[in-house]
Design a protein around this motif. Structure first.
Motif, PDB file in Angstrom:
ATOM      1  N   ARG A 414       0.835  -1.192   0.000  1.00 25.43           N
ATOM      2  CA  ARG A 414       0.000   0.000   0.000  1.00 25.43           C
ATOM      3  C   ARG A 414       0.869   1.240   0.000  1.00 25.43           C
ATOM      4  NH1 ARG A 414      -3.223  -1.220   5.093  1.00 25.43           N
ATOM      5  NH2 ARG A 414      -1.144  -1.989   5.564  1.00 25.43           N
ATOM      6  N   GLY A 415       0.324   2.282  -0.607  1.00 22.36           N
ATOM      7  CA  GLY A 415       1.089   3.511  -0.671  1.00 22.36           C
ATOM      8  C   GLY A 415       0.630   4.332  -1.845  1.00 22.36           C
ATOM      9  N   PRO A 416       1.347   5.403  -2.133  1.00 19.68           N
ATOM     10  CA  PRO A 416       2.377   5.993  -1.287  1.00 19.68           C
ATOM     11  C   PRO A 416       1.746   6.564  -0.020  1.00 19.68           C
ATOM     12  CG  PRO A 416       1.971   7.341  -3.243  1.00 19.68           C
ATOM     13  CD  PRO A 416       1.138   6.122  -3.387  1.00 19.68           C
ATOM     14  N   SER A 417       2.373   6.285   1.104  1.00 19.24           N
ATOM     15  CA  SER A 417       1.786   6.613   2.388  1.00 19.24           C
ATOM     16  C   SER A 417       2.671   7.582   3.176  1.00 19.24           C
ATOM     17  CB  SER A 417       1.584   5.308   3.173  1.00 19.24           C
ATOM     18  OG  SER A 417       1.384   5.583   4.532  1.00 19.24           O
ATOM     19  N   MET A 418       2.006   8.585   3.743  1.00 24.78           N
ATOM     20  CA  MET A 418       2.729   9.560   4.580  1.00 24.78           C
ATOM     21  C   MET A 418       2.445   9.256   6.042  1.00 24.78           C
ATOM     22  SD  MET A 418       1.624  13.073   2.654  1.00 24.78           S
ATOM     23  CE  MET A 418       0.087  12.504   1.919  1.00 24.78           C
ATOM     24  N   SER A 419       3.478   9.021   6.833  1.00 23.88           N
ATOM     25  CA  SER A 419       3.270   8.883   8.277  1.00 23.88           C
ATOM     26  C   SER A 419       3.274  10.292   8.863  1.00 23.88           C
ATOM     27  CB  SER A 419       4.384   8.054   8.903  1.00 23.88           C
ATOM     28  OG  SER A 419       4.160   6.701   8.650  1.00 23.88           O
ATOM     29  N   ALA A 420       2.093  10.870   8.928  1.00 23.10           N
ATOM     30  CA  ALA A 420       1.973  12.264   9.338  1.00 23.10           C
ATOM     31  C   ALA A 420       1.354  12.333  10.734  1.00 23.10           C
ATOM     32  CB  ALA A 420       1.126  13.025   8.323  1.00 23.10           C
ATOM     33  N   THR A 421       1.221  13.539  11.258  1.00 18.02           N
ATOM     34  CA  THR A 421       0.716  13.692  12.622  1.00 18.02           C
ATOM     35  C   THR A 421      -0.635  12.999  12.853  1.00 18.02           C
ATOM     36  OG1 THR A 421       1.882  15.770  12.659  1.00 18.02           O
ATOM     37  CG2 THR A 421       0.333  15.377  14.449  1.00 18.02           C
ATOM     38  N   PRO A 422      -1.622  13.191  11.972  1.00 15.89           N
ATOM     39  CA  PRO A 422      -2.913  12.538  12.239  1.00 15.89           C
ATOM     40  C   PRO A 422      -2.915  11.037  11.972  1.00 15.89           C
ATOM     41  CG  PRO A 422      -3.037  13.838  10.236  1.00 15.89           C
ATOM     42  CD  PRO A 422      -1.695  14.108  10.826  1.00 15.89           C
ATOM     43  N   GLY A 423      -2.004  10.542  11.156  1.00 18.01           N
ATOM     44  CA  GLY A 423      -1.995   9.116  10.858  1.00 18.01           C
ATOM     45  C   GLY A 423      -1.239   8.811   9.584  1.00 18.01           C
ATOM     46  N   LYS A 424      -1.394   7.589   9.115  1.00 21.75           N
ATOM     47  CA  LYS A 424      -0.788   7.222   7.831  1.00 21.75           C
ATOM     48  C   LYS A 424      -1.791   7.545   6.739  1.00 21.75           C
ATOM     49  CE  LYS A 424       2.600   3.604   8.723  1.00 21.75           C
ATOM     50  NZ  LYS A 424       2.705   3.719  10.202  1.00 21.75           N
ATOM     51  N   VAL A 425      -1.415   8.470   5.883  1.00 19.36           N
ATOM     52  CA  VAL A 425      -2.325   8.928   4.841  1.00 19.36           C
ATOM     53  C   VAL A 425      -1.814   8.468   3.483  1.00 19.36           C
ATOM     54  CG1 VAL A 425      -3.328  10.939   3.709  1.00 19.36           C
ATOM     55  CG2 VAL A 425      -3.033  10.932   6.196  1.00 19.36           C
ATOM     56  N   GLU A 426      -2.679   7.752   2.784  1.00 18.22           N
ATOM     57  CA  GLU A 426      -2.301   7.240   1.475  1.00 18.22           C
ATOM     58  C   GLU A 426      -2.825   8.142   0.365  1.00 18.22           C
ATOM     59  OE1 GLU A 426      -2.682   2.836  -0.281  1.00 18.22           O
ATOM     60  OE2 GLU A 426      -4.503   4.009  -0.470  1.00 18.22           O
ATOM     61  N   VAL A 427      -1.989   8.390  -0.631  1.00 18.41           N
ATOM     62  CA  VAL A 427      -2.438   9.098  -1.821  1.00 18.41           C
ATOM     63  C   VAL A 427      -3.042   8.057  -2.746  1.00 18.41           C
ATOM     64  CG1 VAL A 427      -1.760  10.538  -3.775  1.00 18.41           C
ATOM     65  CG2 VAL A 427      -0.531  10.726  -1.594  1.00 18.41           C
ATOM     66  N   GLN A 428      -4.360   8.103  -2.863  1.00 17.78           N
ATOM     67  CA  GLN A 428      -5.020   7.093  -3.698  1.00 17.78           C
ATOM     68  C   GLN A 428      -5.003   7.461  -5.166  1.00 17.78           C
ATOM     69  OE1 GLN A 428      -8.809   5.863  -1.522  1.00 17.78           O
ATOM     70  NE2 GLN A 428      -7.574   4.100  -2.078  1.00 17.78           N
ATOM     71  N   GLY A 429      -4.910   8.755  -5.432  1.00 16.24           N
ATOM     72  CA  GLY A 429      -4.837   9.137  -6.826  1.00 16.24           C
ATOM     73  C   GLY A 429      -5.229  10.576  -7.049  1.00 16.24           C
ATOM     74  N   VAL A 430      -5.270  10.935  -8.320  1.00 17.97           N
ATOM     75  CA  VAL A 430      -5.684  12.271  -8.719  1.00 17.97           C
ATOM     76  C   VAL A 430      -6.962  12.100  -9.516  1.00 17.97           C
ATOM     77  CG1 VAL A 430      -5.061  14.280 -10.107  1.00 17.97           C
ATOM     78  CG2 VAL A 430      -3.301  13.081  -8.782  1.00 17.97           C
ATOM     79  N   ALA A 431      -7.954  12.923  -9.209  1.00 17.30           N
ATOM     80  CA  ALA A 431      -9.228  12.799  -9.919  1.00 17.30           C
ATOM     81  C   ALA A 431      -9.778  14.188 -10.194  1.00 17.30           C
ATOM     82  CB  ALA A 431     -10.221  12.009  -9.077  1.00 17.30           C
ATOM     83  N   GLU A 432     -10.779  14.243 -11.071  1.00 18.80           N
ATOM     84  CA  GLU A 432     -11.462  15.506 -11.289  1.00 18.80           C
ATOM     85  C   GLU A 432     -12.897  15.320 -10.827  1.00 18.80           C
ATOM     86  OE1 GLU A 432     -10.151  17.650 -14.804  1.00 18.80           O
ATOM     87  OE2 GLU A 432     -12.220  18.409 -14.952  1.00 18.80           O
ATOM     88  N   ILE A 433     -13.285  16.120  -9.842  1.00 20.24           N
ATOM     89  CA  ILE A 433     -14.630  15.986  -9.272  1.00 20.24           C
ATOM     90  C   ILE A 433     -15.318  17.349  -9.353  1.00 20.24           C
ATOM     91  CG2 ILE A 433     -15.986  15.434  -7.205  1.00 20.24           C
ATOM     92  CD1 ILE A 433     -13.705  13.566  -6.359  1.00 20.24           C
ATOM     93  N   GLY A 434     -16.457  17.382 -10.008  1.00 21.35           N
ATOM     94  CA  GLY A 434     -17.194  18.637 -10.162  1.00 21.35           C
ATOM     95  C   GLY A 434     -16.333  19.746 -10.756  1.00 21.35           C
ATOM     96  N   GLY A 435     -15.468  19.377 -11.704  1.00 20.55           N
ATOM     97  CA  GLY A 435     -14.642  20.369 -12.376  1.00 20.55           C
ATOM     98  C   GLY A 435     -13.399  20.772 -11.612  1.00 20.55           C
ATOM     99  N   GLU A 436     -13.183  20.196 -10.414  1.00 15.68           N
ATOM    100  CA  GLU A 436     -11.978  20.549  -9.651  1.00 15.68           C
ATOM    101  C   GLU A 436     -11.013  19.362  -9.628  1.00 15.68           C
ATOM    102  OE1 GLU A 436     -12.733  22.267  -5.784  1.00 15.68           O
ATOM    103  OE2 GLU A 436     -10.645  21.958  -5.148  1.00 15.68           O
TER     104      GLU A 436
END
Ligand SMILES: *Cc1c(COP(=O)(O)O)cnc(C)c1O
Ligand code: SF4
Length: 498
Positions: A414-436
């Motif tokens: 699993r990954g890419p994962s950041m071990s950051a202050t709130p927890g391990k956060v994974e970047v699941q991807g880049v998407a376009e949602i509602g034009g953003e």
């Protein structure tokens, strides 16, 4: 002392005493010979191939760069070696003979990924700092002055990212903070044994350099097995103990056993998994091959497995080349024979492994050798981050392109994962949602377990390298977890003051 092996011939036991001495023991007639004449280790190795002694553990440090005692470095220019020394005065350097002789491909230096991983690189310091240090060295400044300048530069670097020291120290029954333990996620306690606060070689990107430099106020270490056991006794919700460092396997097996064997008692039944975080399979595989201590380690792992624990070596790998040497392969096979599982994790690092082809081959080789790919990390906010960091979007592309090249058995990572202050956060991807255009993120681990697996969104930013640089998408002013995190900080501060 190298291993005592049963020879299958008529000779009974054979022990290699040193590079020139062997002990022959004749079982049938009950005598032993200690001799360099009867049989040298070299010829003994031909007769009994499995008993060939490994190299002695020989470490290289800044002093070796200063004295020029690593012959391989002669291929570099004098200027390159000066820059290397300049960096090594500020950031810790440690390599060993195995790394130098078997891992690094000197024909490809300085671009060789394993050279980048272990030897100081000029780009690791800001240009101004590098200039200051090289200038001091060129002028043969007194050692004290060089030391002071290096300390000044170090003080401006960030040794403890993600609020590790302030936030994650568990407390004893009387509410006093316990050194050497971290309990951030409900199921898993991290333990930093004080004898494991170094490594067989140092990774150039490593954020734990504050421990290695020996700044006491920054060390996260414990001396007491009893403290760990007491804490685990009081916390039945903990299923996993993760013993980490530095590298806990720099410790003698005997010390490791003091921590781990007592966990087989019925009172620790809730503790199902013992994980050992280590880079030794890569930096010093002879830890598993050579001598009594290696054999004892394997027996210890076996004993823990037989006692009903899941034992996992959380092996740190950065590049498939670490898996290619005969010693590395033999070490992996020996660990697997004990019933322990090897799970692999490692960060994505510029100049070392920022290439999907490298990761795909790493995971494929791991699966082939019976190792389970586990985590791909994003490099933390550390001292030399400008040199090693990779933008989040690129990390995700590399992960995705790599995972597309391996079969399902390699996709356990699993990954890419950041071990950051709130927890391990994974970047699941880049998407376009509602034009953003947004990053899709999720918690793999959360300070609050309820955060785990909730997708959330950040504004796309092609340059962002860490969670704290991301802004919530869709015009929100904070991420869903932020208020709660602030509250945790405040509670912790109050707890710390009491
Ligand atoms: C990564 C990590 C763990 C282990 O998390 P798993 O997802 O169970 O591997 C535990 N504690 C801390 C502080 C960690 O960073
Ligand atoms: S092995 Fe781990 S702790 Fe040791 S230097 Fe490398 S990253 Fe740091």
């Amino acid at each position: 002392m190298p291993a005592v092996e049963k020879a299958n011939g008529q000779l009974g036991l054979v022990a290699c005493l040193s590079e020139n001495w062997v002990m022959l023991y004749c079982g049938r007639f009950g005598f032993s010979i200690k001799s360099s004449v009867v049989m040298s280790n070299a010829s003994a190795a031909k007769v009994f191939p499995r008993m060939q002694p490994g190299p002695r553990f020989e470490v290289y440090t800044l002093a070796d760069l200063e004295k020029g005692t690593i012959p391989h470095l002669q291929i570099l220019s004098e200027e390159q070696r000066l820059l290397m020394r300049a960096v090594a005065h500020v950031l810790p350097f440690r390599a060993n003979r195995y790394v130098v002789e078997e891992l690094i491909d000197w024909d490809r230096v300085p671009d060789d990924p394993l050279f980048q991983l272990t030897f100081p690189q000029p780009g690791m310091l800001a240009p101004q700092d590098l200039a200051t240090m090289t200038d001091l060295l060129r002028r043969e400044t007194p050692a004290a002055e060089i030391k002071a300048a290096a300390a000044g530069i170090r003080a401006r670097l960030n040794p403890h990212p993600a609020g590790q020291l302030q936030l994650n120290r568990p407390r004893d029954a009387d509410g006093r903070p316990i050194d050497g333990l971290q309990h951030k996620y409900r199921e898993t306690v991290l333990f930093f044994p004080s004898q494991g606060q170094t490594c067989h070689s140092y990774c150039t990107f490593c954020f734990r350099w504050a421990q290695f430099i020996g700044d006491k106020s920054l060390r996260m270490a414990s001396r007491e097995a009893a403290v760990v056991h007491e804490y685990l006794r009081r916390h039945p919700e903990v299923t996993d103990l993760l013993i980490t460092g530095g590298d806990p396997l720099v410790m003698k097996t005997r010390h490791l056993a003091d921590y781990l064997e007592p966990l087989l008692a019925p009172e620790f039944e809730h503790l199902r998994t013992i994980r050992i975080g280590t880079k030794s399979l890569s930096f010093w595989p002879y830890r598993y091959l050579d001598g009594d201590d290696a054999d004892e380690l394997l027996r210890l792992l076996e004993k823990l497995v037989a006692g009903g624990k899941h034992v996992a070596l959380m092996a740190h790998y950065n590049h498939w080349r670490e898996l290619e040497t005969p010693a590395a392969r033999r070490a992996i096979a020996r660990v697997r024979e004990t019933g322990a599982v090897i799970r692999a994790q490692g960060p994505l690092i510029a100049h070392v492994n920022d290439d999907p082809v490298v990761w795909a081959r790493l995971w494929r080789t791991q699966v082939h050798l019976g190792i389970v790919p586990y985590y791909m990390f994003v490099e933390r906010d550390t001292g030399a981050r400008h040199y090693f960091e990779v933008p989040l979007v690129r990390c995700w592309e590399i992960y995705r392109e790599a995972i597309q090249r391996v079969s399902g058995l390699g996709r356990t990572v699993r990954g890419p994962s950041m071990s950051a202050t709130p927890g391990k956060v994974e970047v699941q991807g880049v998407a376009e949602i509602g034009g953003e255009k947004v990053f899709v993120l999720r918690f793999l681990q959360g300070r609050n377990p309820d955060w785990v697996q909730r997708p959330f969104f950040a504004r796309f930013d092609p340059r962002a390298t860490w969670l704290d640089q991301l802004k919530p998408a869709f015009g929100d002013d904070r991420f869903f977890f932020e208020d709660e995190l602030t509250a945790v900080f405040q509670a912790e501060r109050r707890g710390g003051a009491s």
